[in-house]
Design an enzyme around this catalytic site. Structure first.
Site, short mmCIF file in Angstrom:
data_model
loop_
_atom_site.label_atom_id
_atom_site.label_comp_id
_atom_site.label_asym_id
_atom_site.label_seq_id
_atom_site.Cartn_x
_atom_site.Cartn_y
_atom_site.Cartn_z
CB SER A 186 -0.88 -0.01 1.24
OG SER A 186 -1.56 1.20 1.39
CG ASP A 397 -1.56 -0.43 8.37
OD1 ASP A 397 -1.50 0.80 8.63
OD2 ASP A 397 -1.42 -0.91 7.23
CG HIS A 422 1.67 -0.13 5.99
ND1 HIS A 422 0.33 0.07 5.76
CD2 HIS A 422 2.31 0.46 4.94
CE1 HIS A 422 0.16 0.76 4.65
NE2 HIS A 422 1.34 0.99 4.12
#
Length: 461
Positions: A186, A397, A422
């Site tokens: 991401s 996250d 993450h």
């Protein structure tokens, strides 16, 4: 083209369905001086990858004369484990994010570590307008000059880049039947709440105190001294933003082992922040507690003697994200309710639009991403048109709140980890990895194995 497309297997790890970068006062948060990496040298000293360049088309969607211009797109490749075209061995592709591709390769060891068991070729493709993949002669100043050049920086152009490069690579390797497994992580950053109640209370009550102190005689000097700020910064708002950044990014990278993704951090750095806040030597000094917490994020290595809040250096080359966040990646993530550790506020599109108009002379397109990719009902869209996708979300996250957290179909699988952060699954493994993380990676490998087996079976006459 159809026959080629059916030969791709797309697996997306650690990709979220929601927005991914927040705004601080209508600017992108990621590019800033908070990132102080070690020297990146993957393609040279460490010899994990060789850097190569592909002559890429500037504009995939129009037929103006300028559309036919090209630029050199960098990709990193490792063929030491590849079984070769004669075996139809797979190709593992990492689609680059908003920065230098070597930085992402440095923090995506999972792909490298599992490649040998699949005899896979590894390719990390750099996103256009980042790192060395700069159109307009490779000159960043020219490429970032104005809307006439930055207009070619978009997610749709980047996706077309990846498809074009992959198809050309398969052709040059004489590997038309090699399946392609695509990995991606991401973009970063969102708002966060601390774990312990005491941490929450200290942080929650600090923002007004900072403002009040700044307005008192000698208050700015007190803030500089309390937070070890270099003398060239004197704005209380900069200090608040600096602290907010630490409180946002620390839980995002709350990994179970020491890391150096954004900054050098200990294992479970949120716990270390709370320890600093709970340190009895701080007494009732809120600033001392906040300094201790921020020091975990900004100075865990102990190298910094003071903090320069005005340093806008961009070591990972992330600055292009501001353009993307002003055009198609419109993310209403800056608001905070009254229970947040941050001051209550509402996200205002007009603030963003005003900034983008002043900075780029461009008006955002807030519904373009959902129009282009069908995100209005992600479950329905993926169920009807998607297959062979894994979504991993670590629930520590902050971005997991916008992730796919439940299976959508038999082949669109959601994996969550209560203590994960993450894209922790994509990081290099260590001997200190907890059992739950090993289980996540083991499950992902098993799914890849099953899907590749199904694909190879489909090639049998």
């Amino acid at each position: 083209m159809k026959s080629m497309a059916t030969r791709f297997i797309f697996l997306c790890f650690s990709l979220f369905s929601s927005t991914t970068i927040s705004f601080a006062k209508a600017t992108s948060r990621f590019p800033s001086s908070i990132l102080r990496p070690e020297k990146l040298s993957l393609s040279t000293e460490n010899e994990l990858y060789k850097a190569k360049y592909f002559t890429q088309t500037l504009d995939h969607f129009n037929y103006h004369p300028k559309s036919y211009e090209t630029f050199q797109q960098r990709y990193l490749i490792n063929d030491t484990s590849w079984g070769g075209a004669e075996k139809n061995a797979p190709i593992f592709v990492y689609t680059g994010n908003e920065g230098n591709i070597e930085w992402f390769a440095q923090n995506t060891g999972f792909v490298y570590e599992i490649a040998p068991r699949f005899e896979a070729l590894i390719v990390f493709i750099e996103h256009r307008f980042y790192g060395e993949s700069m159109p307009f002669g490779g000159d960043k100043k020219v490429a970032y000059k104005n809307t006439s050049t930055l207009g070619y920086l978009s997610s749709t152009q980047a996706l077309a880049d990846y498809a074009t490069l992959i198809i050309d690579l398969k052709k040059n390797l004489s590997a038309p039947d090699s399946p392609v497994v695509v990995f991606g992580g991401s973009y970063g950053g969102s708002q966060v709440r601390s774990e312990s109640e005491n941490c929450y209370k200290v942080i929650k009550g600090s923002w007004q105190q900072i403002e009040d102190t700044a307005n008192q005689p000698g208050g700015l000097d007190l803030l500089r001294k309390s937070f070890r700020i270099c003398n060239n910064s004197s704005v209380a708002g900069s200090l608040a933003g600096w602290l907010e950044t630490a409180l946002i990014y620390t839980p995002m990278t709350d990994y179970p082992t020491p890391s150096n993704f954004l900054n050098p951090l200990p294992a479970y750095p949120v716990k270390q922040m709370c320890k600093a806040i709970d340190d009895p030597t701080g007494g009732n000094d809120t600033f001392a507690k906040l300094y201790g917490a921020a020091n975990v994020y900004y100075n865990y290595s102990g190298d910094a003697t003071c903090f320069d809040l005005d340093d806008n250096s961009d070591p990972h080359g992330l600055s292009g994200w501001t353009w993307q966040a002003c055009t198609e990646m419109i993310m209403p993530t800056d608001g905070s309710n009254k229970e947040s550790i941050f001051p209550a506020s509402e996200w205002d599109y007009n603030d963003l639009a005003s900034f983008c108009e002043a900075y780029f002379n461009v008006e955002p397109r807030p519904t373009w991403i959902t129009t282009e990719f069908g995100g209005h009902d992600i479950n329905r869209v993926l169920k009807r048109f998607g297959s062979n996708i894994i979504f991993f979300n670590g629930l520590r996250d902050p971005w997991s709140g916008g992730g796919v957290l439940k299976n959508i179909s038999e082949s669109i699988i959601a994996i969550t980890a209560k203590e994960g952060a993450h894209h922790v699954d994509l990081r290099f493994s260590t001997s200190e990895d907890p059992g739950w993380l090993k289980d996540v990676r083991r499950r992902e490998v098993n799914i890849i194995t099953e899907w590749l087996s199904q694909y190879y079976h489909s090639l049998t006459p």
